[in-house]
Motif scaffolding. Structure first.
Motif, PDB file in Angstrom:
ATOM      1  N   GLY A   1       0.846  -1.183   0.000  1.00  0.00           N
ATOM      2  CA  GLY A   1       0.000   0.000   0.000  1.00  0.00           C
ATOM      3  C   GLY A   1       0.882   1.233   0.000  1.00  0.00           C
ATOM      4  N   PHE A   2       0.510   2.247   0.765  1.00  0.00           N
ATOM      5  CA  PHE A   2       1.337   3.444   0.872  1.00  0.00           C
ATOM      6  C   PHE A   2       2.477   3.184   1.847  1.00  0.00           C
ATOM      7  CE2 PHE A   2      -2.706   5.673  -0.401  1.00  0.00           C
ATOM      8  CZ  PHE A   2      -2.237   6.068  -1.643  1.00  0.00           C
TER       9      PHE A   2
ATOM     10  N   LYS B   1       0.407  13.491   3.580  1.00  0.00           N
ATOM     11  CA  LYS B   1       0.618  12.191   4.227  1.00  0.00           C
ATOM     12  C   LYS B   1      -0.522  11.859   5.196  1.00  0.00           C
ATOM     13  CE  LYS B   1       5.158  13.072   5.006  1.00  0.00           C
ATOM     14  NZ  LYS B   1       6.560  12.902   5.422  1.00  0.00           N
ATOM     15  N   ALA B   2      -1.031  12.873   5.866  1.00  0.00           N
ATOM     16  CA  ALA B   2      -2.158  12.672   6.787  1.00  0.00           C
ATOM     17  C   ALA B   2      -3.409  12.238   6.020  1.00  0.00           C
ATOM     18  CB  ALA B   2      -2.434  13.949   7.569  1.00  0.00           C
TER      19      ALA B   2
ATOM     20  N   VAL C   1      -7.222   7.121   4.862  1.00  0.00           N
ATOM     21  CA  VAL C   1      -7.926   6.068   4.114  1.00  0.00           C
ATOM     22  C   VAL C   1      -7.404   4.672   4.467  1.00  0.00           C
ATOM     23  CG1 VAL C   1      -8.395   7.646   2.213  1.00  0.00           C
ATOM     24  CG2 VAL C   1      -6.377   6.172   2.086  1.00  0.00           C
ATOM     25  N   ILE C   2      -6.438   4.609   5.365  1.00  0.00           N
ATOM     26  CA  ILE C   2      -5.854   3.334   5.791  1.00  0.00           C
ATOM     27  C   ILE C   2      -6.412   2.970   7.166  1.00  0.00           C
ATOM     28  CG2 ILE C   2      -3.709   2.113   6.330  1.00  0.00           C
ATOM     29  CD1 ILE C   2      -2.279   4.215   4.526  1.00  0.00           C
ATOM     30  N   PRO C   3      -7.057   1.810   7.323  1.00  0.00           N
ATOM     31  CA  PRO C   3      -7.613   1.443   8.623  1.00  0.00           C
ATOM     32  C   PRO C   3      -6.613   1.508   9.782  1.00  0.00           C
ATOM     33  CG  PRO C   3      -8.534   0.018   6.960  1.00  0.00           C
ATOM     34  CD  PRO C   3      -7.488   0.865   6.267  1.00  0.00           C
ATOM     35  N   LEU C   4      -5.357   1.176   9.533  1.00  0.00           N
ATOM     36  CA  LEU C   4      -4.354   1.255  10.605  1.00  0.00           C
ATOM     37  C   LEU C   4      -3.840   2.674  10.833  1.00  0.00           C
ATOM     38  CD1 LEU C   4      -2.227  -2.009  10.225  1.00  0.00           C
ATOM     39  CD2 LEU C   4      -4.118  -1.527  11.779  1.00  0.00           C
ATOM     40  N   LYS C   5      -4.309   3.624   9.996  1.00  0.00           N
ATOM     41  CA  LYS C   5      -4.054   5.062  10.181  1.00  0.00           C
ATOM     42  C   LYS C   5      -2.586   5.452  10.145  1.00  0.00           C
ATOM     43  CE  LYS C   5      -8.413   5.820  10.564  1.00  0.00           C
ATOM     44  NZ  LYS C   5      -9.129   6.279   9.358  1.00  0.00           N
ATOM     45  N   ARG C   6      -1.809   4.736   9.369  1.00  0.00           N
ATOM     46  CA  ARG C   6      -0.395   5.095   9.195  1.00  0.00           C
ATOM     47  C   ARG C   6       0.131   4.508   7.909  1.00  0.00           C
ATOM     48  NH1 ARG C   6       2.869   0.718  10.331  1.00  0.00           N
ATOM     49  NH2 ARG C   6       1.919  -0.959  11.564  1.00  0.00           N
TER      50      ARG C   6
ATOM     51  N   ILE D   1       0.393 -11.248  -1.658  1.00  0.00           N
ATOM     52  CA  ILE D   1       0.315 -10.840  -0.258  1.00  0.00           C
ATOM     53  C   ILE D   1       0.079  -9.333  -0.213  1.00  0.00           C
ATOM     54  CG2 ILE D   1       1.554 -10.632   1.924  1.00  0.00           C
ATOM     55  CD1 ILE D   1       2.974 -13.180   1.358  1.00  0.00           C
ATOM     56  N   ASN D   2      -1.051  -8.937   0.351  1.00  0.00           N
ATOM     57  CA  ASN D   2      -1.381  -7.524   0.474  1.00  0.00           C
ATOM     58  C   ASN D   2      -0.791  -6.962   1.764  1.00  0.00           C
ATOM     59  OD1 ASN D   2      -3.265  -7.012  -1.855  1.00  0.00           O
ATOM     60  ND2 ASN D   2      -4.318  -8.751  -0.898  1.00  0.00           N
ATOM     61  N   VAL D   3       0.090  -5.975   1.618  1.00  0.00           N
ATOM     62  CA  VAL D   3       0.742  -5.356   2.769  1.00  0.00           C
ATOM     63  C   VAL D   3       0.366  -3.866   2.716  1.00  0.00           C
ATOM     64  CG1 VAL D   3       2.916  -5.016   4.003  1.00  0.00           C
ATOM     65  CG2 VAL D   3       2.625  -7.022   2.534  1.00  0.00           C
ATOM     66  N   ASN D   4      -0.807  -3.561   3.271  1.00  0.00           N
ATOM     67  CA  ASN D   4      -1.352  -2.228   3.041  1.00  0.00           C
ATOM     68  C   ASN D   4      -2.088  -1.609   4.225  1.00  0.00           C
ATOM     69  OD1 ASN D   4      -4.004  -3.381   3.077  1.00  0.00           O
ATOM     70  ND2 ASN D   4      -3.753  -3.991   0.947  1.00  0.00           N
ATOM     71  N   GLY D   5      -1.928  -2.201   5.401  1.00  0.00           N
ATOM     72  CA  GLY D   5      -2.575  -1.633   6.582  1.00  0.00           C
ATOM     73  C   GLY D   5      -4.082  -1.725   6.564  1.00  0.00           C
ATOM     74  N   GLY D   6      -4.631  -2.608   5.720  1.00  0.00           N
ATOM     75  CA  GLY D   6      -6.071  -2.793   5.626  1.00  0.00           C
ATOM     76  C   GLY D   6      -6.726  -1.911   4.579  1.00  0.00           C
ATOM     77  N   MET D   7      -5.916  -1.201   3.797  1.00  0.00           N
ATOM     78  CA  MET D   7      -6.460  -0.305   2.774  1.00  0.00           C
ATOM     79  C   MET D   7      -7.298  -1.060   1.742  1.00  0.00           C
ATOM     80  SD  MET D   7      -4.189   2.214   0.443  1.00  0.00           S
ATOM     81  CE  MET D   7      -4.898   3.142  -0.908  1.00  0.00           C
ATOM     82  N   TYR D   8      -6.875  -2.278   1.421  1.00  0.00           N
ATOM     83  CA  TYR D   8      -7.656  -3.168   0.549  1.00  0.00           C
ATOM     84  C   TYR D   8      -7.771  -4.502   1.238  1.00  0.00           C
ATOM     85  CZ  TYR D   8      -8.979  -6.238  -3.260  1.00  0.00           C
ATOM     86  OH  TYR D   8      -9.633  -7.174  -4.025  1.00  0.00           O
TER      87      TYR D   8
END
Length: 247
Positions: free
Chosen positions: A186-187, A201-202, A207-212, A239-246
């Motif tokens: 992800g980002f 950046k904020a 938009v990322i569930p983990l907020k970072r 493997i999706n590494v995106n903080g829950g974004m998708y």
């Protein structure tokens, strides 16, 4: 050590996520091939990793858009190490623009590096891994290759193509015990995102569930898993590494 005495080729590894993957593999005992279009940076990174982790390294200049460069990369790696256990296709570029304004050159450049470059690198290493009857290929895709993103038609298309290529190669190579998987970041905090304002950046973090934003090490940890025997029954996966974004 999970990768002791294995040989890993990592494209675009002079800096950023590629360098972090190289360091993570070296910590686990792998000998490392740093390859990048910038040979000065590649050599500096190779020297640093060799000194830091007491493994063998080599720096090789290559442009992944050229099949001949990729074939030369594999030949020089074999001259040095006589085998290749892991290929990480990390090299990539962005040239963002709305479709309405995107030039043909912006489209072609991103597709050429991000998609054709992965094909070229895989094609160049395939014969060696087939003979060995062993190998790990890890392709760095992107969350936008799955969900799309305004202003990134070229990048999204290239990374979506990488995912499809990953699945096809996994099916073609499985009989030779070559596992092919992808990581979709992800980002992630990189030199590119460091240049963004705190406000931007904020907005990304919102938009990322983990907020970072993620760290390069998050991607490297997933790459290590896919490179090691821990993933010996996994192929054709993303493997999706995106903080829950998708999800």
């Amino acid at each position: 050590m999970k990768l002791k005495d294995q040989v890993a080729v990592i494209t675009g590894s002079a800096q950023g996520i590629g360098k972090t993957i190289a360091e993570t593999f070296a910590k686990e005992g792998a000998n490392i091939v740093i390859t990048d279009i910038n040979i000065e940076k590649a050599q500096a990174t190779a020297d640093e990793i060799k000194s830091k982790y007491n493994v063998e390294t080599i720096a090789i200049a290559s442009n992944v858009t050229k099949l001949s460069d990729c074939e030369n990369l594999i030949a020089k790696t074999l001259d040095k190490f006589q085998k290749i256990d892991i290929l990480v296709n990390n090299a990539g570029i962005t040239k963002d623009n709305l479709v309405l304004r995107m030039t043909e050159q912006e489209w072609d450049a991103v597709i050429s590096v991000n998609l054709k470059g992965v094909f070229n690198s895989i094609k160049a290493v395939t014969r060696t891994m087939f003979k060995q009857r062993h190998g790990r290929i890890i392709n760095i895709a992107s969350v936008v290759g799955i969900m799309g993103n305004p202003g990134q038609a070229n990048y999204s298309a290239s990374k979506g193509g990488v995912i499809a290529l990953t699945k096809t190669c996994a099916k073609e190579f499985s009989s030779r015990n070559i596992l092919v998987n992808a990581i979709a970041p992800g980002f992630i905090k990189t030199a590119m995102t460091d240049a963004l304002s705190d406000e931007v950046k904020a907005k990304y973090a919102e938009v990322i569930p983990l907020k970072r934003l993620g760290e390069a090490q998050d991607i490297a940890n997933s790459a290590l898993f896919l490179a090691s025997e821990d993933s010996s029954y996994i192929t054709g996966n993303v493997i999706n590494v995106n903080g829950g974004m998708y999800m």
